[in-house]
Write an enzyme that holds these catalytic residues in place. Structure first.
Site, PDB file in Angstrom:
ATOM      1  N   ASP A   1       0.819  -1.220   0.000  1.00  0.00           N
ATOM      2  CA  ASP A   1       0.000   0.000   0.000  1.00  0.00           C
ATOM      3  C   ASP A   1       0.852   1.269   0.000  1.00  0.00           C
ATOM      4  O   ASP A   1       0.661   2.158  -0.820  1.00  0.00           O
ATOM      5  CB  ASP A   1      -0.861   0.065   1.278  1.00  0.00           C
ATOM      6  CG  ASP A   1      -2.123  -0.778   1.188  1.00  0.00           C
ATOM      7  OD1 ASP A   1      -2.602  -1.026   0.076  1.00  0.00           O
ATOM      8  OD2 ASP A   1      -2.626  -1.169   2.253  1.00  0.00           O
TER       9      ASP A   1
ATOM     10  N   ASP B   1      -6.534   4.534  -4.945  1.00  0.00           N
ATOM     11  CA  ASP B   1      -6.441   3.374  -4.052  1.00  0.00           C
ATOM     12  C   ASP B   1      -5.207   2.598  -4.501  1.00  0.00           C
ATOM     13  O   ASP B   1      -5.202   1.971  -5.568  1.00  0.00           O
ATOM     14  CB  ASP B   1      -7.695   2.494  -4.152  1.00  0.00           C
ATOM     15  CG  ASP B   1      -7.734   1.456  -3.043  1.00  0.00           C
ATOM     16  OD1 ASP B   1      -6.674   1.159  -2.460  1.00  0.00           O
ATOM     17  OD2 ASP B   1      -8.831   0.926  -2.770  1.00  0.00           O
TER      18      ASP B   1
ATOM     19  N   ILE C   1      -3.677  -0.115  -3.401  1.00  0.00           N
ATOM     20  CA  ILE C   1      -4.042  -1.530  -3.587  1.00  0.00           C
ATOM     21  C   ILE C   1      -5.488  -1.673  -3.145  1.00  0.00           C
ATOM     22  O   ILE C   1      -5.803  -1.470  -1.972  1.00  0.00           O
ATOM     23  CB  ILE C   1      -3.174  -2.498  -2.753  1.00  0.00           C
ATOM     24  CG1 ILE C   1      -1.715  -2.471  -3.217  1.00  0.00           C
ATOM     25  CG2 ILE C   1      -3.721  -3.934  -2.884  1.00  0.00           C
ATOM     26  CD1 ILE C   1      -0.826  -3.494  -2.504  1.00  0.00           C
TER      27      ILE C   1
ATOM     28  N   THR D   1      -7.203  -5.879  -0.825  1.00  0.00           N
ATOM     29  CA  THR D   1      -5.991  -6.357  -0.147  1.00  0.00           C
ATOM     30  C   THR D   1      -6.065  -7.863   0.130  1.00  0.00           C
ATOM     31  O   THR D   1      -5.047  -8.546   0.074  1.00  0.00           O
ATOM     32  CB  THR D   1      -5.774  -5.585   1.170  1.00  0.00           C
ATOM     33  OG1 THR D   1      -7.012  -5.529   1.860  1.00  0.00           O
ATOM     34  CG2 THR D   1      -5.314  -4.184   0.902  1.00  0.00           C
TER      35      THR D   1
HETATM   36  N1  LIG Z   1     -18.476  -3.043   5.147  1.00  0.00           N
HETATM   37  C1  LIG Z   1     -18.031  -2.820   3.922  1.00  0.00           C
HETATM   38  N2  LIG Z   1     -18.892  -2.663   2.911  1.00  0.00           N
HETATM   39  C2  LIG Z   1     -18.456  -2.446   1.665  1.00  0.00           C
HETATM   40  N3  LIG Z   1     -17.137  -2.360   1.333  1.00  0.00           N
HETATM   41  C3  LIG Z   1     -16.221  -2.501   2.305  1.00  0.00           C
HETATM   42  C4  LIG Z   1     -16.623  -2.741   3.640  1.00  0.00           C
HETATM   43  N4  LIG Z   1     -15.524  -2.845   4.399  1.00  0.00           N
HETATM   44  C5  LIG Z   1     -14.479  -2.664   3.569  1.00  0.00           C
HETATM   45  N5  LIG Z   1     -14.883  -2.465   2.297  1.00  0.00           N
HETATM   46  C6  LIG Z   1     -14.080  -2.196   1.103  1.00  0.00           C
HETATM   47  O1  LIG Z   1     -14.326  -3.070   0.060  1.00  0.00           O
HETATM   48  C7  LIG Z   1     -13.212  -2.993  -0.823  1.00  0.00           C
HETATM   49  C8  LIG Z   1     -12.973  -4.338  -1.426  1.00  0.00           C
HETATM   50  O2  LIG Z   1     -14.119  -4.692  -2.110  1.00  0.00           O
HETATM   51  P1  LIG Z   1     -14.386  -6.179  -2.527  1.00  0.00           P
HETATM   52  O3  LIG Z   1     -14.800  -6.918  -1.307  1.00  0.00           O
HETATM   53  O4  LIG Z   1     -15.446  -6.033  -3.555  1.00  0.00           O
HETATM   54  O5  LIG Z   1     -13.108  -6.672  -3.092  1.00  0.00           O
HETATM   55  C9  LIG Z   1     -12.046  -2.518  -0.021  1.00  0.00           C
HETATM   56  O6  LIG Z   1     -11.605  -1.312  -0.530  1.00  0.00           O
HETATM   57  C10 LIG Z   1     -12.620  -2.364   1.351  1.00  0.00           C
HETATM   58  O7  LIG Z   1     -12.178  -1.224   1.969  1.00  0.00           O
HETATM   59  P2  LIG Z   1     -10.860  -1.222   2.878  1.00  0.00           P
HETATM   60  O8  LIG Z   1      -9.734  -0.893   1.974  1.00  0.00           O
HETATM   61  O9  LIG Z   1     -11.097  -0.159   3.857  1.00  0.00           O
HETATM   62  O10 LIG Z   1     -10.727  -2.611   3.474  1.00  0.00           O
HETATM   63 MG   LIG Z   2     -10.095  -0.302  -1.669  1.00  0.00          MG
HETATM   64 MG   LIG Z   3      -6.609  -0.024  -0.590  1.00  0.00          MG
HETATM   65 MG   LIG Z   4      -7.753  -0.627   2.918  1.00  0.00          MG
END
Ligand SMILES: Nc1ncnc2c1ncn2[C@@H]1O[C@H](COP(=O)(O)O)[C@@H](O)[C@H]1OP(=O)(O)O
Ligand SMILES: [Mg+2]
Ligand SMILES: [Mg+2]
Ligand SMILES: [Mg+2]
Length: 357
Positions: A49, A137, A139, A142
């Site tokens: 990241d 973003d 990455i 993750t």
């Molecule tokens: N409760 C949530 N609802 C929807 N998206 C979320 C939630 N928690 C985290 N994310 C985000 O979903 C994204 C990944 O999406 P997907 O599941 O479709 O691959 C990440 O950027 C993540 O953010 P974060 O980077 O803060 O973890």
């Molecule tokens: Mg993200």
């Molecule tokens: Mg990210």
């Molecule tokens: Mg994140």
């Protein structure tokens, strides 16, 4: 009347910057996740990241010093952990694009550890509906990154609240759009990188395109369009792997209501937007699990423009347009529904019926 702006310099810099960042994230994956370097206690995600964010922001600032930037990360963890900071810097300082001329268009290698930290901390814009704001973003996905599945480097330029330029790097998506996508369940095992890695880009009003992440910019660049499923029941829908991020139950119910028989394609990250944009699947459903979650602007801006320019209608789960001019989050929206324009209305009807609104 002057022709609409097609942002040639912004698009070039965005794609080069994302390409450079993917070279870095792939190096981190092979060094730390696949284990040529000891993991110690340093999360490969953290190393990935921070470094990717520094590399992209340095490129943006070199070319567009007056633009604002919204990025997911900030450097306090690195500033308080000099070991981790040294480790990121050691890798970041080795990264360049294969074409030296292109790398110098990004300002060349980062100059020092301080310059790297400074770049990481330049993504704190509050956003809003006026001016030029980049959303990054470094990455996305993750968990997909760690599993050797799908992740994305997402970069978009938002001008006066509208997404106008997008670059979406997906290092683990197959170049062949008919090939099976590696998802989280299977992971990649010992599969090599051969045949993987694509970079999507788009400019508002000027279409979307794709090129392999191997090779130089412009090589094998091809326009993309969503496919038109012969009928709704033959459509395929994409959803995230993590059931905590979107409601798999509701998404299944919506698909059933539409008569869709094929199982969902599950993959992490904004790569889902790319997959439907190039016609490897048709619909992306992201139904909110909790109404309190605010989707982040950096998770959606780039993918949104790519898929829109490839022929999608994109709204939230209520049917509202996605508003990128409200700050760092999509505060006025809940969830995402992306589908070819011709069928989006039907999909939204099913979404409303299942959600009872
Ligand atoms: N409760 C949530 N609802 C929807 N998206 C979320 C939630 N928690 C985290 N994310 C985000 O979903 C994204 C990944 O999406 P997907 O599941 O479709 O691959 C990440 O950027 C993540 O953010 P974060 O980077 O803060 O973890
Ligand atoms: Mg993200
Ligand atoms: Mg990210
Ligand atoms: Mg994140």
């Amino acid at each position: 009347m002057s022709p609409p702006d097609n942002y040639p310099v912004e698009r070039l810099i965005a794609t080069l910057a994302v390409h450079r960042a993917t070279i870095y994230t792939q190096k981190v994956f092979h060094s730390f996740v696949k284990g040529t370097v000891s993991k110690d206690d340093k999360s490969p995600v953290t190393i990935g990241d921070f470094g990717a964010q520094a590399l992209v922001i340095a490129a943006i600032r070199h070319n567009f010093p007056d633009d604002e930037i919204i990025a997911e990360e900030e450097s306090s963890l690195l500033r308080s952990n000099s070991d981790l900071c040294d480790q990121v810097w050691k890798l970041v300082s080795q990264i360049s694009l294969p074409n030296g001329e292109e790398d110098s268009q990004l300002g060349g290698p980062l100059k020092s550890e301080d310059a790297m930290l400074d770049a990481i901390d330049s993504g704190k814009s509050a956003g809003g509906s006026t001016g030029r704001i980049w959303a990054l973003d470094p990455i996305d996905g993750t968990l997909g990154f760690l599993r050797g599945g799908q992740y994305a480097v997402c970069l978009a330029l938002i001008q006066d609240g509208e997404v106008v330029v997008a670059a979406l790097g997906c290092p683990n998506l197959p170049i062949d759009k008919t090939a099976r996508v590696i998802n989280s369940e299977s992971g990649r095992g010992d599969q090599s990188d051969d045949g993987l890695g694509v970079l999507f880009s788009a400019v508002a009003g000027h279409g979307a395109s794709i090129r392999p992440l191997t090779g130089e910019s412009g090589a094998e660049e091809q326009p993309i369009q969503m496919r038109e499923p012969p009928s709704l029941s033959l459509a395929t829908f994409c959803e995230g792997v993590e059931s905590a991020h979107s409601s798999h139950n509701q998404q299944k119910a919506i698909a059933e209501r539409l008569g869709i028989v094929a199982a969902s394609v599950q993959l992490d990250s904004a790569a889902k937007y790319g997959v439907i944009a190039r016609g490897s699947a048709d619909i992306y459903l992201r139904l909110p699990r909790t109404l309190s979650y605010e989707e982040k602007i950096w998770d959606h801006a780039a993918g949104y423009l790519v898929v829109k320019e490839a022929g999608a209608e994109v709204t939230d789960a209520i049917g509202n347009r996605i508003d990128f001019g409200k700050g760092r989050t999509l505060v006025t929206n809940k969830g995402i529904v992306a589908a070819p324009r011709a069928i989006h209305g039907k999909v939204l009807e099913a979404v409303r019926a299942v959600r009872g609104i």
